[in-house]
Write a protein that holds these residues in place. Structure first.
Motif, PDB file in Angstrom:
ATOM      1  N   GLY A 112     -79.259 -39.772 -47.304  1.00 30.36           N
ATOM      2  CA  GLY A 112     -80.426 -40.604 -47.038  1.00 30.36           C
ATOM      3  C   GLY A 112     -81.608 -40.100 -46.202  1.00 30.36           C
ATOM      4  N   HIS A 113     -81.806 -39.094 -45.706  1.00 28.63           N
ATOM      5  CA  HIS A 113     -82.997 -38.817 -44.826  1.00 28.63           C
ATOM      6  C   HIS A 113     -83.785 -37.911 -46.151  1.00 28.63           C
ATOM      7  CE1 HIS A 113     -81.071 -38.727 -41.272  1.00 28.63           C
ATOM      8  NE2 HIS A 113     -80.154 -37.870 -42.124  1.00 28.63           N
ATOM      9  N   ASP A 114     -85.106 -38.009 -45.899  1.00 30.31           N
ATOM     10  CA  ASP A 114     -86.511 -37.940 -45.965  1.00 30.31           C
ATOM     11  C   ASP A 114     -86.390 -36.058 -46.014  1.00 30.31           C
ATOM     12  OD1 ASP A 114     -88.981 -37.357 -47.585  1.00 30.31           O
ATOM     13  OD2 ASP A 114     -89.879 -38.524 -46.406  1.00 30.31           O
ATOM     14  N   ALA A 115     -86.055 -35.335 -47.214  1.00 31.58           N
ATOM     15  CA  ALA A 115     -86.259 -34.198 -46.743  1.00 31.58           C
ATOM     16  C   ALA A 115     -86.672 -33.496 -47.702  1.00 31.58           C
ATOM     17  CB  ALA A 115     -84.810 -33.184 -47.207  1.00 31.58           C
ATOM     18  N   VAL A 116     -87.499 -32.468 -47.449  1.00 30.69           N
ATOM     19  CA  VAL A 116     -88.735 -32.168 -47.436  1.00 30.69           C
ATOM     20  C   VAL A 116     -88.641 -30.781 -47.219  1.00 30.69           C
ATOM     21  CG1 VAL A 116     -91.319 -31.605 -47.537  1.00 30.69           C
ATOM     22  CG2 VAL A 116     -90.103 -34.263 -47.127  1.00 30.69           C
ATOM     23  N   ALA A 117     -88.792 -29.699 -48.398  1.00 25.89           N
ATOM     24  CA  ALA A 117     -89.044 -28.269 -48.357  1.00 25.89           C
ATOM     25  C   ALA A 117     -90.278 -27.670 -48.123  1.00 25.89           C
ATOM     26  CB  ALA A 117     -87.876 -27.528 -49.914  1.00 25.89           C
ATOM     27  N   ALA A 118     -90.447 -26.854 -47.626  1.00 22.24           N
ATOM     28  CA  ALA A 118     -91.521 -26.514 -46.845  1.00 22.24           C
ATOM     29  C   ALA A 118     -91.458 -24.467 -47.234  1.00 22.24           C
ATOM     30  CB  ALA A 118     -91.952 -26.304 -45.445  1.00 22.24           C
ATOM     31  N   ALA A 119     -91.925 -23.737 -48.056  1.00 23.51           N
ATOM     32  CA  ALA A 119     -92.512 -22.878 -48.647  1.00 23.51           C
ATOM     33  C   ALA A 119     -93.415 -22.603 -49.037  1.00 23.51           C
ATOM     34  CB  ALA A 119     -90.095 -22.307 -49.251  1.00 23.51           C
ATOM     35  N   PRO A 120     -93.544 -21.060 -49.585  1.00 25.39           N
ATOM     36  CA  PRO A 120     -94.585 -20.510 -50.337  1.00 25.39           C
ATOM     37  C   PRO A 120     -95.015 -21.435 -51.932  1.00 25.39           C
ATOM     38  CG  PRO A 120     -94.024 -18.660 -48.730  1.00 25.39           C
ATOM     39  CD  PRO A 120     -93.281 -20.227 -48.442  1.00 25.39           C
ATOM     40  N   ASN A 121     -93.922 -22.282 -52.526  1.00 24.59           N
ATOM     41  CA  ASN A 121     -93.487 -21.450 -53.557  1.00 24.59           C
ATOM     42  C   ASN A 121     -94.078 -23.627 -53.648  1.00 24.59           C
ATOM     43  OD1 ASN A 121     -91.314 -22.667 -52.513  1.00 24.59           O
ATOM     44  ND2 ASN A 121     -90.108 -21.707 -54.730  1.00 24.59           N
ATOM     45  N   THR A 122     -94.120 -23.865 -52.428  1.00 26.70           N
ATOM     46  CA  THR A 122     -94.469 -25.911 -52.625  1.00 26.70           C
ATOM     47  C   THR A 122     -95.219 -25.951 -51.534  1.00 26.70           C
ATOM     48  OG1 THR A 122     -93.235 -25.760 -50.136  1.00 26.70           O
ATOM     49  CG2 THR A 122     -91.907 -25.890 -51.955  1.00 26.70           C
ATOM     50  N   GLY A 123     -96.377 -25.095 -50.996  1.00 23.38           N
ATOM     51  CA  GLY A 123     -98.050 -25.521 -50.806  1.00 23.38           C
ATOM     52  C   GLY A 123     -97.702 -24.643 -49.267  1.00 23.38           C
ATOM     53  N   VAL A 124     -96.814 -24.754 -48.751  1.00 24.95           N
ATOM     54  CA  VAL A 124     -96.787 -24.217 -47.117  1.00 24.95           C
ATOM     55  C   VAL A 124     -96.747 -22.685 -46.698  1.00 24.95           C
ATOM     56  CG1 VAL A 124     -95.387 -25.116 -45.272  1.00 24.95           C
ATOM     57  CG2 VAL A 124     -95.596 -26.629 -46.713  1.00 24.95           C
ATOM     58  N   ASN A 125     -97.521 -21.801 -46.508  1.00 24.86           N
ATOM     59  CA  ASN A 125     -97.423 -20.692 -46.129  1.00 24.86           C
ATOM     60  C   ASN A 125     -97.355 -20.512 -44.076  1.00 24.86           C
ATOM     61  OD1 ASN A 125     -97.984 -17.939 -45.384  1.00 24.86           O
ATOM     62  ND2 ASN A 125     -98.800 -18.325 -47.125  1.00 24.86           N
ATOM     63  N   THR A 126     -96.203 -20.171 -43.879  1.00 21.58           N
ATOM     64  CA  THR A 126     -95.799 -20.244 -41.897  1.00 21.58           C
ATOM     65  C   THR A 126     -97.186 -18.929 -41.171  1.00 21.58           C
ATOM     66  OG1 THR A 126     -94.182 -19.269 -41.784  1.00 21.58           O
ATOM     67  CG2 THR A 126     -94.575 -22.309 -42.219  1.00 21.58           C
ATOM     68  N   LEU A 127     -97.066 -18.345 -42.470  1.00 20.90           N
ATOM     69  CA  LEU A 127     -97.636 -16.781 -42.065  1.00 20.90           C
ATOM     70  C   LEU A 127     -99.401 -17.824 -41.646  1.00 20.90           C
ATOM     71  CD1 LEU A 127     -96.313 -14.021 -43.718  1.00 20.90           C
ATOM     72  CD2 LEU A 127     -96.076 -15.050 -41.214  1.00 20.90           C
ATOM     73  N   THR A 128    -100.123 -18.363 -42.820  1.00 20.53           N
ATOM     74  CA  THR A 128    -101.469 -18.716 -42.640  1.00 20.53           C
ATOM     75  C   THR A 128    -101.627 -19.561 -42.201  1.00 20.53           C
ATOM     76  OG1 THR A 128    -101.570 -19.519 -44.536  1.00 20.53           O
ATOM     77  CG2 THR A 128    -101.957 -17.161 -44.622  1.00 20.53           C
ATOM     78  N   GLY A 129    -100.214 -20.626 -41.906  1.00 14.90           N
ATOM     79  CA  GLY A 129    -100.857 -22.263 -41.607  1.00 14.90           C
ATOM     80  C   GLY A 129    -100.827 -22.799 -42.457  1.00 14.90           C
ATOM     81  N   GLU A 130    -101.093 -22.366 -44.043  1.00 16.57           N
ATOM     82  CA  GLU A 130    -101.605 -23.293 -45.094  1.00 16.57           C
ATOM     83  C   GLU A 130    -100.809 -24.483 -44.621  1.00 16.57           C
ATOM     84  OE1 GLU A 130    -102.234 -23.261 -50.063  1.00 16.57           O
ATOM     85  OE2 GLU A 130    -101.344 -20.950 -48.500  1.00 16.57           O
ATOM     86  N   GLY A 131    -100.959 -25.606 -44.804  1.00 14.96           N
ATOM     87  CA  GLY A 131    -100.575 -27.215 -45.227  1.00 14.96           C
ATOM     88  C   GLY A 131     -99.689 -27.393 -44.588  1.00 14.96           C
ATOM     89  N   LEU A 132     -99.212 -26.744 -43.158  1.00 14.17           N
ATOM     90  CA  LEU A 132     -98.554 -27.772 -41.770  1.00 14.17           C
ATOM     91  C   LEU A 132     -98.334 -28.193 -41.550  1.00 14.17           C
ATOM     92  CD1 LEU A 132     -97.136 -24.025 -40.005  1.00 14.17           C
ATOM     93  CD2 LEU A 132     -95.852 -25.796 -40.808  1.00 14.17           C
ATOM     94  N   ASP A 133     -99.825 -28.960 -41.514  1.00 13.18           N
ATOM     95  CA  ASP A 133    -100.196 -30.272 -40.689  1.00 13.18           C
ATOM     96  C   ASP A 133     -99.532 -30.932 -41.836  1.00 13.18           C
ATOM     97  OD1 ASP A 133    -101.035 -28.632 -38.530  1.00 13.18           O
ATOM     98  OD2 ASP A 133    -103.012 -28.725 -38.855  1.00 13.18           O
ATOM     99  N   GLU A 134    -100.193 -30.895 -42.743  1.00 11.46           N
ATOM    100  CA  GLU A 134     -99.502 -32.148 -44.121  1.00 11.46           C
ATOM    101  C   GLU A 134     -98.196 -32.356 -44.320  1.00 11.46           C
ATOM    102  OE1 GLU A 134    -103.601 -30.917 -44.421  1.00 11.46           O
ATOM    103  OE2 GLU A 134    -101.397 -29.367 -44.296  1.00 11.46           O
ATOM    104  N   VAL A 135     -97.133 -30.812 -44.238  1.00 14.78           N
ATOM    105  CA  VAL A 135     -96.185 -31.465 -44.435  1.00 14.78           C
ATOM    106  C   VAL A 135     -95.576 -31.561 -43.089  1.00 14.78           C
ATOM    107  CG1 VAL A 135     -94.927 -28.912 -43.862  1.00 14.78           C
ATOM    108  CG2 VAL A 135     -94.357 -30.358 -46.003  1.00 14.78           C
TER     109      VAL A 135
END
Length: 250
Positions: free
Chosen positions: A24-47
């Motif tokens: 029942g949790h709101d689970a979100v996958a964060a990865a380059p293929n979901t628009g999140v790039n931890t190396l550049t920071g892209e999408g991190l704040d949003e996710v």
């Protein structure tokens, strides 16, 4: 609660997403293929907006020493900074049993650096140290093969199924931050050469496993206790022979 899984489309990450969602949790996958790039920071704040927990099970695309160090230090620095802005209350990271016992290993050194960043971040955290996964058994044998011989160090070995890893990480993630580490391992301890020998036999693989005290593991020679927990560990329940049967039935 909202749980963001860094590396959520990978082997362990995808298992975590299924577990969190089922509970029942709101689970979100964060990865380059979901628009999140931890190396550049892209999408991190949003996710991370509204996130309660972040679970990092990401892995470096390269195992070369400098590249893996760059990946884990840059990625972790970016994730922790975004967590602070978002007010995340629990950072969980998957690491490796024995990291500090193989400091000359580039991959292990990078994981040690990652853990140091987490410990000093001020974000409540939990570190889950796991032994090797069953899923990589045949790959380890392949990397140690010359001709028909597989040279493996005769050291203590206690690998575990990815499903047991995911169960332990998921339980940790929804609990109170440890601000320390927990160790997890498989249900059976053996010698690495014996384990690989039995695994190849189960697979019908005719290669000969040779016990070699100088055989390397991802570039490092091993001591007898390098790859197993030093003290008490939480043990999984899936045995390798049963895991193999389960893979065949899928």
């Amino acid at each position: 609660m909202k749980i963001v899984v860094i590396g959520g489309t990978g082997l362990i990450g995808s298992k975590l997403i299924r577990r969190f969602t089922a509970h029942g949790h709101d689970a979100v996958a964060a990865a380059p293929n979901t628009g999140v790039n931890t190396l550049t920071g892209e999408g991190l704040d949003e996710v991370l907006t509204g996130a309660d927990v972040v679970v990092d099970v990401s892995n470096s695309p390269s195992f070369e020493a400098a590249a893996v160090m760059e990946f884990f230090t840059t990625s972790t620095t970016n994730v922790l900074a975004a967590e602070k802005k978002a007010g995340v209350g629990h950072h969980v990271a998957l690491s490796i049993v024995g990291t500090e016992r193989l400091p000359d290993n580039g991959y292990f050194a990078a994981k040690i650096a990652q853990e140091g960043l987490i410990e000093g971040s001020g974000v409540p955290y939990s570190l889950v140290h796991a032994t090797q996964f069953f899923e990589f058994t045949l790959g380890i044998a392949d990397a140690a093969t010359t001709g028909n011989e597989v040279r493996i160090a005769p050291v203590k070995y206690q690998p575990m199924a990815g499903d047991d890893v995911a169960d332990a990480v998921a339980k940790t993630a929804v609990g109170t931050p440890l601000n320390g580490r927990t160790e997890i391992a498989g249900p059976e301890r053996t010698q690495m050469d014996d384990f690989i020998r039995d695994a190849l036999a189960l697979a019908g693989d005719p290669r000969e496993v040779v016990a070699d005290v100088h055989a390397t593991y991802f570039g490092s020679e091993l001591l007898d206790g390098s790859l197993v927990p030093e003290g008490d560990a939480h043990l999984g329940h899936i045995r390798y022979v049963d895991w193999v049967k389960g893979q065949a039935e899928r």
